[in-house]
Design a protein around this motif. Structure first.
Motif, mmCIF file in Angstrom:
data_model
loop_
_atom_site.group_PDB
_atom_site.id
_atom_site.type_symbol
_atom_site.label_atom_id
_atom_site.label_comp_id
_atom_site.label_asym_id
_atom_site.label_seq_id
_atom_site.Cartn_x
_atom_site.Cartn_y
_atom_site.Cartn_z
ATOM 1 N N GLN A 1 0.919 16.225 -0.204
ATOM 2 C CA GLN A 1 1.660 15.639 0.904
ATOM 3 C C GLN A 1 2.333 16.723 1.749
ATOM 4 O O GLN A 1 2.325 16.668 2.988
ATOM 5 N N GLN B 1 0.560 15.522 -6.314
ATOM 6 C CA GLN B 1 0.488 14.711 -5.104
ATOM 7 C C GLN B 1 1.512 15.159 -4.074
ATOM 8 O O GLN B 1 1.218 15.184 -2.871
ATOM 9 N N GLN C 1 0.805 -1.222 0.000
ATOM 10 C CA GLN C 1 0.000 0.000 0.000
ATOM 11 C C GLN C 1 0.840 1.275 0.000
ATOM 12 O O GLN C 1 0.276 2.365 -0.063
ATOM 13 N N SER D 1 -5.451 9.823 4.346
ATOM 14 C CA SER D 1 -5.570 10.921 3.389
ATOM 15 C C SER D 1 -5.224 10.463 1.982
ATOM 16 O O SER D 1 -4.295 9.684 1.767
ATOM 17 N N ASP D 2 -5.965 11.000 1.007
ATOM 18 C CA ASP D 2 -5.678 10.687 -0.394
ATOM 19 C C ASP D 2 -4.272 11.111 -0.792
ATOM 20 O O ASP D 2 -3.727 10.594 -1.777
ATOM 21 N N TRP E 1 -1.626 10.344 0.432
ATOM 22 C CA TRP E 1 -0.646 9.265 0.612
ATOM 23 C C TRP E 1 -0.995 8.017 -0.186
ATOM 24 O O TRP E 1 -0.401 6.965 0.030
ATOM 25 N N ASP E 2 -1.923 8.114 -1.129
ATOM 26 C CA ASP E 2 -2.281 6.947 -1.928
ATOM 27 C C ASP E 2 -1.053 6.371 -2.622
ATOM 28 O O ASP E 2 -0.319 7.082 -3.315
#
Length: 814
Positions: free
Chosen positions: A701, A697, A590, A646-647, A649-650
């Motif tokens: 972050q 992204q 992940q 949180s998105d 850290w996708d």
């Protein structure tokens, strides 16, 4: 029809690019993709078997049709190709269009040529170099030239830029009930004469003999396939009418792309017998236009060239624009060649000198983010235009400083501008987006019998290096050396930082490049030496790229105990302390990185100097938060993660937060490894300015970490906080601006002299990707980037570590 580029068949990706796991698609579960059924412009025929075994036609094509009563303007449009079963790393490949499709007419887009076939397409209305699959793929007609990003039928259905879409074979992205079937090396899929479009590829297109038609109504063998190709009707030993400068033209694309040319004269200036096999020819009689190159690469495919340097030859073949990647510039080539050697041992054309005197200071033109390919070259204005105007020609430079160390592929980087953005140790600094170093050039060798030199930054290629100028997706323009200068070792040494004083807390960050317990002892020992000796045993070390105990083995293992045991034992053996460690194991697969590797950040700390405050509750999915107490701020979980749900850290590493105590003072350390630059367009590519899509992204972050630091300072304005790690972005980037917003953090790299601001070397640019930042209460510190890897051919990691020594007793107290 894909092939390797340059002297290599593969290449490591940019700075720690995260490798995603390819999504598993199921045809039966995908909704249909569609563009509103068109009564005008449609994709009328698709053929990907050109030049393959059994094929008659020599290249792939896409044909457009117009069922309407008015011309359909294609200015600013493109056709784009996606593999039939796209993976996470698959990209749409773009061929830009111009002109229009007449009412009831056709428009022919020629794509990549193969080595087989005997019949040329009719003269194409547009030309690309996409190597389409013969049996399965997706073609889209798109309003715009920006590459699509959709990879499922549903996502493509939602993209309003798609005018029409055809999936064939077993394509997962298609319209309607299924893809058009029957495509092969000898069969295209095509609509009927009425160009009916019901948004069901399976129903609308059927397989049959390829029948390309261009806007003039030309068909294969109709006499509209490129004329006599410059044959001029002469005998086999007489040059035709086409010269190399006619082929190269005044833009980045050949005006003769897709056409067959005959008996083009030239002198062989270089021969490449591995990788992308072929040779370069150069016309010794130049025209008067500085924009038109006199050299061109002749691609022989899998066949080893039979010509030799100095041969005078007449070459016949097809003019092609080969794109090493979907975002790179192209290489103008002659493909499927035949050559007649007229004589041997001829003098070579004079080489174009490359130096600060003639390479322009501006880097590359811009086109609002679009392609620069159609722009007329300005070789006196832009360095990249200057290089393009000499593509394929002999070039030479003398006594050049090495600015990018030799790598495993037999390549290094030099600068032909010794005073351009020079670093303190001999490199070329990347100080801003608009100063990427115009004098940088990659150097390879065509001599397969002599070992390539092992060079470090600051060394010199003494004497003259000469060879044809080539282009590849990895780095852009490069010299394929037929004569390589002599390496002069200027003795660059690894740095050793000083040891911290008794009242100084030393905190370091080090990206150890996918370290796991299965790595060779030599790698572990070298990295350990960097910690114990070069960093002089910091009190706290934040490590990036620690993998699980069996590395890339994808079996559900997430612990790193064996990895850290081997590493800390090696540090101890190298003279360092007996470090303890803290980390949070990620949920399996992940956090991005190498599939199965379960990359994460880890804190090492010396318990004889500093203590770690353990508070239970931190895990892969639980966020730590800040609590205000009478004694200041504290964490609810230590170690802990910043908002892992949180998105931002996708598919990326989540920050690791820890609470340390040194001489009675609490210090918060936040270890980071932001998402990589994977997917960004290259500095030297055809789209200018390049898109840096990965920044989105990283900025999200950075905002998460900034908010967390603000929560610490809200609980205690004098909270001593160190934010550090591999941020995968520059000190002048919006990522760092977002991270420091509100003046909650100071980026320490900016406190160094400009010539020392780098932690990484990529494509000959010394740049900053790794950072240490401190909160306002950290007022007394000594900061050092310790150069031990990035500038060296022999390196334990591709990143340099850094350390800050904080005099905690003198820092601001609450």
């Amino acid at each position: 029809m894909s092939r390797p580029v340059g002297n290599r068949t593969r290449r490591a990706a940019y700075a720690l690019i995260s490798v995603g796991v390819a999504s598993a698609f199921a045809i039966t579960s995908l909704p249909a993709a569609y563009a509103t059924p068109s009564a005008t412009a449609v994709i009328s025929e698709v053929y990907g078997g050109g030049g393959n075994s059994g094929a008659t036609l020599t290249r792939d094509f896409v044909e457009l049709g117009n069922a309407g009563s008015a011309a359909y303007d294609l200015a600013g449009y493109s056709v784009q190709y996606l593999p039939g079963a796209p993976s996470a790393s698959s990209l749409w490949q773009v061929t830009a269009l111009s002109g229009a499709v007449a009412p009831g007419g056709r428009f022919l887009v020629a794509e990549a040529a193969g080595t087989g076939g005997s019949t040329a397409l009719p003269t194409a209305d547009a030309t690309g170099s996409v190597a389409m699959s013969a049996t399965s793929g997706t073609i889209a007609l798109v309003s715009g030239t920006t590459a699509l990003t959709c990879k499922t039928a549903a996502d493509c259905a939602a993209d309003g830029r798609i005018v029409d879409l055809v999936g064939y074979g077993s394509a997962l992205v298609r319209e309607g009930s299924g893809p058009a079937t029957g495509a092969s090396n000898t069969a295209a899929v095509a609509r009927g004469a009425a160009l009916g479009d019901t948004d069901d590829n399976a129903a609308d297109l059927t397989a049959g003999t390829p029948s390309p038609v261009n806007s003039a109504g030309g068909t294969p063998g109709s006499g509209d396939g490129g004329g006599d190709g410059g044959d001029g009707g002469g005998d086999p030993t007489t040059p035709g009418t086409v010269r190399v400068h006619n082929i190269q033209g005044t833009t980045r694309l050949s005006p003769l792309a897709g056409q067959t040319v005959s008996r083009v004269p030239g002198i062989v200036t270089g021969v490449r017998t591995s990788g992308s096999k072929g040779y370069w020819i150069q016309d010794p009689t130049a025209d008067a236009d500085s924009r038109t190159s006199e050299g061109v690469f002749v691609y022989t495919g899998s066949a080893t060239p039979t010509v030799a340097v100095g041969d005078s030859v007449l070459v016949s073949g097809k003019v092609s624009e080969y794109y090493p990647s979907s975002t790179s510039q192209s290489v103008t080539e002659l493909t499927a060649p035949t050559a007649t050697v007229l004589s041997s041992g001829n003098a070579l054309p004079a080489a174009v000198a490359l130096s600060a005197a003639n390479v322009p200071a501006a880097y590359i033109p811009t086109a609002g983010g679009g392609s620069i390919e159609s722009l007329a070259l300005e070789p006196a204005v832009y360095a990249q235009d200057f290089y393009e105007s000499t593509e394929g020609m002999r070039v030479a430079f003398s006594d050049a400083r090495v600015v990018g160390a030799s790598d495993a592929y037999g390549e290094l980087w030099v600068t032909v501008k010794p005073d351009e953005n020079a670093t303190a140790r001999g490199g070329t600094l990347y100080p801003s987006y608009d100063q990427p170093g115009t004098g940088r050039l990659e150097v390879m060798s065509l001599d397969t019998t002599t070992a390539f030199p092992s060079a470090d930054v600051g060394d010199e290629l003494s004497g003259t290096t000469t060879g044809p100028l080539d282009y590849s997706t990895y780095g852009g323009y490069n010299v394929q050396a037929t004569q390589l200068g002599t390496l002069v070792d200027n003795g660059l040494k690894q740095e050793v930082t000083r040891r911290q004083k008794g009242d100084e807390l030393a905190v370091a960050t080090y990206n150890v490049e996918n370290l796991d317990a299965l790595d060779a002892q030599e790698k572990i020992d070298r990295l350990a030496h960097g910690v114990a000796v070069n960093l002089n045993s910091p009190d706290v070390v934040a490590l990036e790229e620690i993998q699980d105990d069996n590395g890339a083995t994808n079996d559900g293992t997430v612990t790193s105990e064996a990895t850290l045991k081997r590493f800390t034992d090696a540090i101890r053996a190298a003279g360092g302390p007996r470090y303890q460690w803290r980390y949070i194991a990620p949920t399996d697969n992940q956090d991005g990185g190498e599939p199965g590797g379960n990359i994460r950040q880890v804190f090492l700390f010396n318990p004889k100097r500093v203590s770690f405050t353990d508070r239970a509750g931190g895990d892969a999915v639980t966020a730590t938060s800040v609590v205000k107490t009478r004694k200041g701020a504290k964490l609810t979980a230590s170690p802990g993660r910043i908002d892992p749900a949180s998105d931002a850290w996708d598919n990326s590493r989540k920050p690791l937060v820890g609470e340390f105590v040194f001489h009675g003072e609490t210090v918060f350390v936040i270890a980071n490894h932001f998402t990589s630059k994977g997917g960004d367009q290259p500095l030297h590519g055809r789209y200018q300015p390049p898109s840096r899509s990965s920044e989105t992204q990283r900025q999200a972050q950075a905002a998460e970490v900034n908010s967390f630091v603000k929560s610490l300072l809200a609980a205690d304005k004098n909270a001593k906080t160190v934010v550090l790690g591999d941020l995968n972005d520059y000190e002048f980037s919006q990522t760092v601006a977002t991270l420091t917003a509100g003046r909650v953090l100071t980026p320490l790299i900016t406190t160094l002299p400009a010539a020392e601001r780098y932690t990484y070397v990529y494509d000959g640019n010394s740049q900053t990707l790794d950072h240490i930042l401190t909160s306002p209460a950290v007022t007394h510190y000594d900061y050092d980037v310790v150069h031990i890897n990035a500038e060296f051919a022999d390196q334990a990691s591709d990143h340099d570590p850094q350390v800050v020594r904080i005099d905690v007793s003198r820092c601001r107290r609450g």
